[in-house]
Design an enzyme around this catalytic site. Structure first.
Site, PDB file in Angstrom:
ATOM      1  N   GLY A  52      40.914  51.045  40.645  1.00  0.00           N
ATOM      2  CA  GLY A  52      41.936  52.164  40.444  1.00  0.00           C
ATOM      3  C   GLY A  52      42.214  52.124  41.669  1.00  0.00           C
ATOM      4  N   SER A  70      45.496  50.320  44.954  1.00  0.00           N
ATOM      5  CA  SER A  70      46.470  49.515  44.558  1.00  0.00           C
ATOM      6  C   SER A  70      47.155  48.253  43.517  1.00  0.00           C
ATOM      7  CB  SER A  70      47.305  48.376  45.924  1.00  0.00           C
ATOM      8  OG  SER A  70      47.171  49.873  46.564  1.00  0.00           O
ATOM      9  N   LYS A 111      61.297  49.624  56.201  1.00  0.00           N
ATOM     10  CA  LYS A 111      60.709  48.398  56.908  1.00  0.00           C
ATOM     11  C   LYS A 111      61.525  47.141  56.974  1.00  0.00           C
ATOM     12  CE  LYS A 111      57.753  44.404  56.872  1.00  0.00           C
ATOM     13  NZ  LYS A 111      55.956  43.573  55.945  1.00  0.00           N
ATOM     14  N   VAL A 152      31.874  50.869  35.063  1.00  0.00           N
ATOM     15  CA  VAL A 152      31.726  49.879  34.696  1.00  0.00           C
ATOM     16  C   VAL A 152      30.180  49.145  34.919  1.00  0.00           C
ATOM     17  CG1 VAL A 152      31.856  47.465  34.282  1.00  0.00           C
ATOM     18  CG2 VAL A 152      34.004  48.833  33.916  1.00  0.00           C
ATOM     19  N   LEU A 211      42.452  42.228  45.424  1.00  0.00           N
ATOM     20  CA  LEU A 211      41.228  41.662  46.325  1.00  0.00           C
ATOM     21  C   LEU A 211      39.995  40.922  45.913  1.00  0.00           C
ATOM     22  CD1 LEU A 211      41.268  44.947  49.368  1.00  0.00           C
ATOM     23  CD2 LEU A 211      42.201  42.822  50.064  1.00  0.00           C
ATOM     24  N   GLU A 259      51.501  39.151  57.074  1.00  0.00           N
ATOM     25  CA  GLU A 259      52.416  39.056  56.815  1.00  0.00           C
ATOM     26  C   GLU A 259      52.751  40.106  55.497  1.00  0.00           C
ATOM     27  OE1 GLU A 259      55.380  37.933  57.663  1.00  0.00           O
ATOM     28  OE2 GLU A 259      55.235  36.460  59.301  1.00  0.00           O
TER      29      GLU A 259
END
Ligand SMILES: Cc1cc2nc3c(=O)[nH]c(=O)nc-3n(C[C@H](O)[C@H](O)[C@H](O)COP(=O)(O)OP(=O)(O)OC[C@H]3O[C@@H](n4cnc5c(N)ncnc54)[C@H](O)[C@@H]3O)c2cc1C
Length: 516
Positions: free
Chosen positions: A12, A14, A81, A187, A341, A350
């Site tokens: 949970g 991003s 931005k 989990v 990730l 970037e």
């Protein structure tokens, strides 16, 4: 034949909530029925809690999910931005900087301005000469007006936001408006079929959760794709050296301090410091190579950066995050896709991580296999697509380093060693010494960074291409002059009407943006 209708996301942060929102929004709009999206997240395992710079794509992503831009701005501590300012990357000197803005050079589709800018010997930087955004950022201006409707722009823009608030905001929207089933639990086990597919997940309190397609958004842990499906991690730390991050939340000295309209990335002796301005605080952090600088020194550099800007910077909490550049050898294996990730990590130079999450979840739902029989074909295509995209991002990040003239630490010298670059990047750099980078160099429909992005970084870093007289006709010289003049006029016009980032945000809190 098993139909694919139950999608289970683990994680949970991003990645989890963005994936849930993108997938559930599309499924909800579809005339087909019977799909479910379930998200399981632990309340004991913390999210990474960083990741505050986005791409302009986030505007359409949020809009497609049915999110009000005004609400997003109000609830997630959002600022606008308009690109990134890279300071001290080329020579390391105080006045050394360039911009990678979010708009294309004037007339980019029809005319390449690089040869004309280079031939002009203008004291203006490439980005200043070809687009208004560097000037808008230097003046701290917002990219739109209070009368500009939600998600529309005067100058193209992305967002800076609070990562923790963003996940909570998305969670609420996904559960309340997109019918995402939310389970708060750990989990603790993975059950597989004989073919290696995941059949269900064992949770601590909610028993077995079955699904047809599982999305691993468990962050660096990579619980499903790594621990249970054993997909290896392909490191690229020989190309991108940074392996540690020190992150700090920095308060403003005054409530109404200016909010920068761009991310500031300031190179250090063996890494760089990011600086992101939000309405209530700044997010600042040092990513560095521990092979080239010790933690104490890296911390001192961060303190030095903040000194004079904030009282007692050493009293602020520092979050230490070990990182390793690289990605999974496969992103989709059996009936499991890794997003975020868990799929991999590249330094946030970037802000490409949230973008990768957006386009990964979009591809999953756009190409959602109808049944298990065709899933491996979709998975193969997905893996080819994202292997290409990760490789191109690695090249583009490397470009920022390998053009540097800095010699203050072996970090910079080693970055220029061709053996640390891909063959493709080496070839391109050779080619661009003799011809200007153009769309012809980026033919794939899968390209993430277009030729314009390469132009901003190359020429911002002082790269020179040998003039080729064939590239400039009298007609193109005349058209370039017109484009340069148009840019001056547009810059002036925008500077006259746009307000500061903070002033616009305050108006949005008060009146809201017009919905479309
Ligand atoms: C220093 C740094 C700076 C960054 N800056 C940027 C940036 O400016 N822009 C950008 O685009 N990206 C940036 N990123 C990347 C960005 O932070 C991540 O891509 C993004 O936050 C997504 O993280 P995630 O959701 O994959 O992982 P996490 O946020 O770590 O979430 C993992 C989730 O999995 C859950 N979980 C783990 N194990 C279990 C389990 N067993 N059971 C149930 N749930 C479990 C956790 O509870 C958590 O909810 C940055 C990253 C770092 C490290």
């Amino acid at each position: 034949m098993t139909n694919i209708s139950h999608i289970v996301i683990v994680g949970g942060g991003s990645a989890g909530w963005l994936s849930a929102g993108i997938i559930a929004a599309k499924l909800k709009q579809s005339v087909a029925s019977g799909f479910t999206v379930t998200l399981i997240e632990s309340n004991t395992i913390a999210s990474v809690g960083v990741g505050e710079g986005t791409w302009p794509t986030m505007r359409s992503t949020l809009k497609n999910m049915g999110i009000s831009e005004t609400e997003f701005i109000k609830q997630c501590d959002v600022s606008f931005k308009q690109g990134a300012k890279f300071a001290r990357w080329r020579t390391g000197k105080q006045d050394d900087y360039y911009y990678h803005p979010l708009v294309l050079p004037q007339g980019f589709e029809q005319l390449d301005l690089v040869p004309h800018w280079q031939a002009s010997d203008s004291p203006l930087s490439f980005s200043e000469m070809v687009c208004p955004q560097e000037s808008l950022c230097e003046q701290g201006l917002a990219p739109k007006l209070i009368t500009t409707p939600e998600y529309r722009a005067v100058a193209n823009y992305a967002y800076h936001m609070d990562a923790g608030k963003f996940a909570t905001f998305l969670q609420q929207h996904c559960v309340e408006n997109l019918d995402v089933h939310h389970i708060v639990d750990d989990v603790v086990g993975v059950n597989k079929t004989d073919s290696g597919d995941i059949s269900s997940l064992a949770t601590a309190k909610h028993g077995q959760i079955k699904g047809d397609l599982f999305i691993d958004c468990t962050g660096f842990k990579a619980l499903l794709i790594g621990e249970h499906l054993n997909v290896p991690f392909v490191s690229c730390n020989e190309t991108l050296f940074v392996d540690q991050a020190l992150a700090i939340q920095v308060p403003y000295q005054q409530e109404n301090s200016a909010i920068a309209s761009h991310t500031i990335s300031t190179a250090q002796s063996a890494g760089w410091i990011w600086d992101i301005g939000l309405p209530t605080r700044r997010g600042v952090g040092h990513v560095y190579s521990s092979r080239h600088v010790g933690e104490d020194h890296a911390y001192q550099q961060l303190m030095q950066y903040l000194s004079g800007q904030v009282d007692k910077p050493e009293s602020l909490d520092v979050k230490k995050i070990p990182i390793e550049a690289g990605h999974r050898a496969q992103f989709w294996k059996n009936n499991c896709v890794a997003i975020g990730l868990s799929a991999g990590f590249l330094e946030p130079l970037e802000a490409s991580a949230l973008l990768l999450i957006e386009i990964s979840a979009q591809m999953v739902v756009d190409q959602l296999p109808t049944n298990r029989q065709v899933m491996d074909i979709v998975a193969k295509r997905y893996n080819e697509t994202f292997t290409y995209r990760w490789a191109r991002i690695i090249d583009f990040l490397k470009l920022h380093y390998c053009l540097s003239e800095r010699t203050d630490n072996p970090f910079w010298i080693e970055h220029r060693d061709p053996s640390t670059m891909s063959e493709r990047l080496q070839e391109q750099l050779m080619l661009w010494k003799h011809q200007f980078p153009s769309d012809a160099d980026f033919e794939s429909a899968l390209e993430i960074f277009p030729a314009a992005s390469y132009q901003y970084v190359l020429y911002g870093m002082g790269f020179r291409t040998h003039q080729n007289p064939l590239g400039r006709s009298q007609q193109s010289i005349d058209r370039a002059q017109m484009a340069f003049k148009k840019n001056i006029a547009e810059t002036q016009q925008m500077s006259n009407v746009l307000q500061s980032n903070r002033d616009l945000l305050e108006k949005i809190y008060k009146y809201g943006l017009q919905t479309i």
